[in-house]
Design a protein around this motif. Structure first.
Motif, PDB file in Angstrom:
ATOM      1  N   VAL A  66       0.984  -1.018  -0.214  1.00  0.00           N
ATOM      2  CA  VAL A  66       0.433   0.040   0.635  1.00  0.00           C
ATOM      3  C   VAL A  66       0.991   1.315   0.140  1.00  0.00           C
ATOM      4  CG1 VAL A  66      -2.102  -1.122   0.648  1.00  0.00           C
ATOM      5  CG2 VAL A  66      -0.599   0.355   2.592  1.00  0.00           C
ATOM      6  N   ARG A  67       2.213   1.442  -0.130  1.00  0.00           N
ATOM      7  CA  ARG A  67       3.026   2.314  -0.111  1.00  0.00           C
ATOM      8  C   ARG A  67       2.458   3.261  -1.360  1.00  0.00           C
ATOM      9  NH1 ARG A  67       8.970  -0.079  -0.477  1.00  0.00           N
ATOM     10  NH2 ARG A  67       7.677  -1.761  -1.964  1.00  0.00           N
ATOM     11  N   GLY A  68       2.390   3.108  -1.896  1.00  0.00           N
ATOM     12  CA  GLY A  68       1.844   3.476  -3.574  1.00  0.00           C
ATOM     13  C   GLY A  68       0.711   4.392  -3.567  1.00  0.00           C
ATOM     14  N   ARG A  69       0.037   4.121  -2.358  1.00  0.00           N
ATOM     15  CA  ARG A  69      -1.651   4.370  -2.270  1.00  0.00           C
ATOM     16  C   ARG A  69      -1.866   5.397  -1.832  1.00  0.00           C
ATOM     17  NH1 ARG A  69      -5.282   0.746   0.251  1.00  0.00           N
ATOM     18  NH2 ARG A  69      -4.875   1.416   2.169  1.00  0.00           N
ATOM     19  N   GLY A  70      -0.605   6.139  -0.592  1.00  0.00           N
ATOM     20  CA  GLY A  70      -0.376   7.303   0.152  1.00  0.00           C
ATOM     21  C   GLY A  70      -1.080   6.827   1.060  1.00  0.00           C
ATOM     22  N   SER A  71      -1.878   7.186   1.810  1.00  0.00           N
ATOM     23  CA  SER A  71      -2.762   7.850   3.211  1.00  0.00           C
ATOM     24  C   SER A  71      -3.483   6.296   3.539  1.00  0.00           C
ATOM     25  CB  SER A  71      -3.724   8.910   2.976  1.00  0.00           C
ATOM     26  OG  SER A  71      -4.727   9.026   2.521  1.00  0.00           O
ATOM     27  N   ALA A  72      -3.878   6.670   4.612  1.00  0.00           N
ATOM     28  CA  ALA A  72      -4.540   5.026   5.394  1.00  0.00           C
ATOM     29  C   ALA A  72      -6.214   5.461   4.729  1.00  0.00           C
ATOM     30  CB  ALA A  72      -4.478   5.212   6.989  1.00  0.00           C
ATOM     31  N   LEU A  73      -6.755   4.800   5.183  1.00  0.00           N
ATOM     32  CA  LEU A  73      -8.520   4.171   4.298  1.00  0.00           C
ATOM     33  C   LEU A  73      -9.103   4.946   5.504  1.00  0.00           C
ATOM     34  CD1 LEU A  73      -8.893   0.329   3.481  1.00  0.00           C
ATOM     35  CD2 LEU A  73      -8.260   2.104   1.784  1.00  0.00           C
ATOM     36  N   ASP A  74     -10.098   5.630   5.191  1.00  0.00           N
ATOM     37  CA  ASP A  74     -11.212   6.761   5.142  1.00  0.00           C
ATOM     38  C   ASP A  74     -12.296   5.271   6.342  1.00  0.00           C
ATOM     39  OD1 ASP A  74     -13.001   6.185   3.530  1.00  0.00           O
ATOM     40  OD2 ASP A  74     -13.017   7.719   2.391  1.00  0.00           O
ATOM     41  N   ALA A  75     -13.106   5.530   7.488  1.00  0.00           N
ATOM     42  CA  ALA A  75     -14.116   4.897   8.105  1.00  0.00           C
ATOM     43  C   ALA A  75     -14.872   4.294   6.470  1.00  0.00           C
ATOM     44  CB  ALA A  75     -14.501   5.978   8.583  1.00  0.00           C
ATOM     45  N   VAL A  76     -15.179   4.950   5.812  1.00  0.00           N
ATOM     46  CA  VAL A  76     -16.111   4.150   5.222  1.00  0.00           C
ATOM     47  C   VAL A  76     -15.489   2.880   4.149  1.00  0.00           C
ATOM     48  CG1 VAL A  76     -17.790   4.316   2.861  1.00  0.00           C
ATOM     49  CG2 VAL A  76     -17.670   6.429   4.088  1.00  0.00           C
ATOM     50  N   ALA A  77     -14.219   3.238   3.877  1.00  0.00           N
ATOM     51  CA  ALA A  77     -13.524   2.729   2.352  1.00  0.00           C
ATOM     52  C   ALA A  77     -12.563   1.035   4.315  1.00  0.00           C
ATOM     53  CB  ALA A  77     -12.794   2.707   1.970  1.00  0.00           C
ATOM     54  N   THR A  78     -12.435   1.399   5.606  1.00  0.00           N
ATOM     55  CA  THR A  78     -11.915   0.353   6.949  1.00  0.00           C
ATOM     56  C   THR A  78     -13.181  -0.753   6.677  1.00  0.00           C
ATOM     57  OG1 THR A  78     -10.658   1.604   6.859  1.00  0.00           O
ATOM     58  CG2 THR A  78     -11.043   0.427   8.091  1.00  0.00           C
ATOM     59  N   ARG A  79     -14.622   0.266   6.450  1.00  0.00           N
ATOM     60  CA  ARG A  79     -15.817  -1.099   7.007  1.00  0.00           C
ATOM     61  C   ARG A  79     -15.922  -1.477   6.188  1.00  0.00           C
ATOM     62  NH1 ARG A  79     -18.170   2.803   9.711  1.00  0.00           N
ATOM     63  NH2 ARG A  79     -19.542   4.240   7.362  1.00  0.00           N
ATOM     64  N   TRP A  80     -16.370  -1.536   4.753  1.00  0.00           N
ATOM     65  CA  TRP A  80     -15.936  -2.312   3.973  1.00  0.00           C
ATOM     66  C   TRP A  80     -14.645  -3.363   3.779  1.00  0.00           C
ATOM     67  CZ3 TRP A  80     -12.432  -3.587  -0.739  1.00  0.00           C
ATOM     68  CH2 TRP A  80     -13.534  -4.645  -1.216  1.00  0.00           C
ATOM     69  N   LEU A  81     -13.956  -2.689   3.466  1.00  0.00           N
ATOM     70  CA  LEU A  81     -13.359  -4.088   3.961  1.00  0.00           C
ATOM     71  C   LEU A  81     -13.062  -5.073   4.791  1.00  0.00           C
ATOM     72  CD1 LEU A  81     -10.204  -4.973   2.060  1.00  0.00           C
ATOM     73  CD2 LEU A  81      -8.903  -3.573   3.650  1.00  0.00           C
ATOM     74  N   THR A  82     -13.498  -4.651   5.631  1.00  0.00           N
ATOM     75  CA  THR A  82     -13.060  -5.322   6.923  1.00  0.00           C
ATOM     76  C   THR A  82     -14.424  -5.996   7.436  1.00  0.00           C
ATOM     77  OG1 THR A  82     -13.782  -3.941   8.842  1.00  0.00           O
ATOM     78  CG2 THR A  82     -11.326  -4.497   8.017  1.00  0.00           C
ATOM     79  N   ALA A  83     -15.715  -5.382   7.251  1.00  0.00           N
ATOM     80  CA  ALA A  83     -17.143  -5.877   7.198  1.00  0.00           C
ATOM     81  C   ALA A  83     -17.130  -6.545   6.438  1.00  0.00           C
ATOM     82  CB  ALA A  83     -18.004  -5.321   7.814  1.00  0.00           C
ATOM     83  N   ASP A  84     -17.255  -6.604   4.940  1.00  0.00           N
ATOM     84  CA  ASP A  84     -17.633  -6.586   3.677  1.00  0.00           C
ATOM     85  C   ASP A  84     -16.958  -7.374   3.056  1.00  0.00           C
ATOM     86  OD1 ASP A  84     -20.338  -5.681   4.000  1.00  0.00           O
ATOM     87  OD2 ASP A  84     -19.685  -4.090   2.857  1.00  0.00           O
ATOM     88  N   PHE A  85     -15.744  -7.510   2.859  1.00  0.00           N
ATOM     89  CA  PHE A  85     -14.705  -7.588   2.263  1.00  0.00           C
ATOM     90  C   PHE A  85     -14.085  -9.062   2.884  1.00  0.00           C
ATOM     91  CE2 PHE A  85     -10.925  -8.996  -0.305  1.00  0.00           C
ATOM     92  CZ  PHE A  85     -11.099  -9.138  -1.351  1.00  0.00           C
ATOM     93  N   LEU A  86     -13.904  -8.975   3.541  1.00  0.00           N
ATOM     94  CA  LEU A  86     -12.894 -10.428   4.311  1.00  0.00           C
ATOM     95  C   LEU A  86     -13.592 -10.938   5.042  1.00  0.00           C
ATOM     96  CD1 LEU A  86     -10.334  -7.813   6.475  1.00  0.00           C
ATOM     97  CD2 LEU A  86      -9.896  -9.156   4.277  1.00  0.00           C
ATOM     98  N   PRO A  87     -14.642 -11.041   5.176  1.00  0.00           N
ATOM     99  CA  PRO A  87     -15.592 -11.700   5.462  1.00  0.00           C
ATOM    100  C   PRO A  87     -15.965 -13.111   4.952  1.00  0.00           C
ATOM    101  CG  PRO A  87     -16.141 -10.262   6.982  1.00  0.00           C
ATOM    102  CD  PRO A  87     -15.507  -9.579   5.770  1.00  0.00           C
ATOM    103  N   LEU A  88     -15.873 -12.643   3.103  1.00  0.00           N
ATOM    104  CA  LEU A  88     -16.087 -13.471   1.513  1.00  0.00           C
ATOM    105  C   LEU A  88     -15.676 -14.729   1.824  1.00  0.00           C
ATOM    106  CD1 LEU A  88     -16.633 -10.211  -0.888  1.00  0.00           C
ATOM    107  CD2 LEU A  88     -18.378 -12.719   0.655  1.00  0.00           C
ATOM    108  N   LEU A  89     -13.659 -14.268   1.937  1.00  0.00           N
ATOM    109  CA  LEU A  89     -12.507 -14.404   2.080  1.00  0.00           C
ATOM    110  C   LEU A  89     -12.922 -16.282   1.560  1.00  0.00           C
ATOM    111  CD1 LEU A  89     -10.374 -12.346   2.466  1.00  0.00           C
ATOM    112  CD2 LEU A  89     -10.767 -12.341   0.021  1.00  0.00           C
ATOM    113  N   PRO A  90     -12.803 -17.345   3.477  1.00  0.00           N
ATOM    114  CA  PRO A  90     -13.172 -17.946   3.671  1.00  0.00           C
ATOM    115  C   PRO A  90     -13.255 -18.415   2.673  1.00  0.00           C
ATOM    116  CG  PRO A  90     -13.550 -16.991   5.504  1.00  0.00           C
ATOM    117  CD  PRO A  90     -13.581 -16.416   4.446  1.00  0.00           C
ATOM    118  N   ALA A  91     -14.690 -18.697   2.404  1.00  0.00           N
ATOM    119  CA  ALA A  91     -15.860 -19.602   1.728  1.00  0.00           C
ATOM    120  C   ALA A  91     -14.988 -19.750   0.004  1.00  0.00           C
ATOM    121  CB  ALA A  91     -17.087 -18.611   1.008  1.00  0.00           C
ATOM    122  N   ARG A  92     -14.469 -18.283  -0.400  1.00  0.00           N
ATOM    123  CA  ARG A  92     -14.880 -18.342  -1.797  1.00  0.00           C
ATOM    124  C   ARG A  92     -12.743 -19.275  -2.195  1.00  0.00           C
ATOM    125  NH1 ARG A  92     -16.825 -13.936  -4.493  1.00  0.00           N
ATOM    126  NH2 ARG A  92     -15.292 -13.788  -5.937  1.00  0.00           N
TER     127      ARG A  92
END
Length: 149
Positions: A66-92
């Protein structure tokens, strides 16, 4: 899990101007390098492309630079990543995914203490790629021996 020796053409992920994806069959790792700051839509598109490439390679070991991405994620992006995206991974991907994040020291300091990862993913943050790769190799060893991590 056996290491792959060749990557089929189907594993070549699409290029974007904001994310470079590459599967490394020699170490059975998927590498995602963010090239620039991204919008929320681009972030979601990039992580979905990463998941598609991981599914094609059957690879749960990810280097996320993430070095090229710059700043940390905002609250909305963090919530999507942790609440929506990561939980999909084990089944997929038929089990946990190991995400090693490579960040600048300044970005790591801004993160502070990261939130506990979802059960779907094992997440670690690194300032040096060597340490990140060593961690992923250790995770691969634990997964192949059946060690609970």
């Amino acid at each position: 899990m056996p290491l792959r020796t060749a990557a089929p053409a189907a594993l070549a992920p699409p290029e974007t101007d904001f994310l470079h994806l590459a599967y490394r069959p020699d170490v059975h790792q998927l590498v995602a390098r963010w090239r620039r700051p991204v919008s929320g839509a681009e972030l979601r598109r990039g992580y979905r492309a990463l998941l598609a490439a991981a599914e094609a390679a059957a690879c749960p070991y990810w280097v996320v630079d993430v070095r090229g991405r710059g700043s940390a994620l905002d609250a909305v992006a963090t919530r999507w990543l942790t609440a929506d995206f990561l939980p999909l991974l084990p089944a997929r991907l038929a089990g946990p995914v190991y995400l090693g994040y490579l960040a600048s020291p300044r970005h790591l300091a801004a993160l502070g203490a990261p939130a506990p990862p979802a059960a779907a993913a094992r997440v670690a943050f690194f300032a040096e790629e060597g340490a990140l790769n060593q961690w992923l190799v250790q995770q691969q060893g634990g997964a192949t021996r059946g060690t609970k991590l």
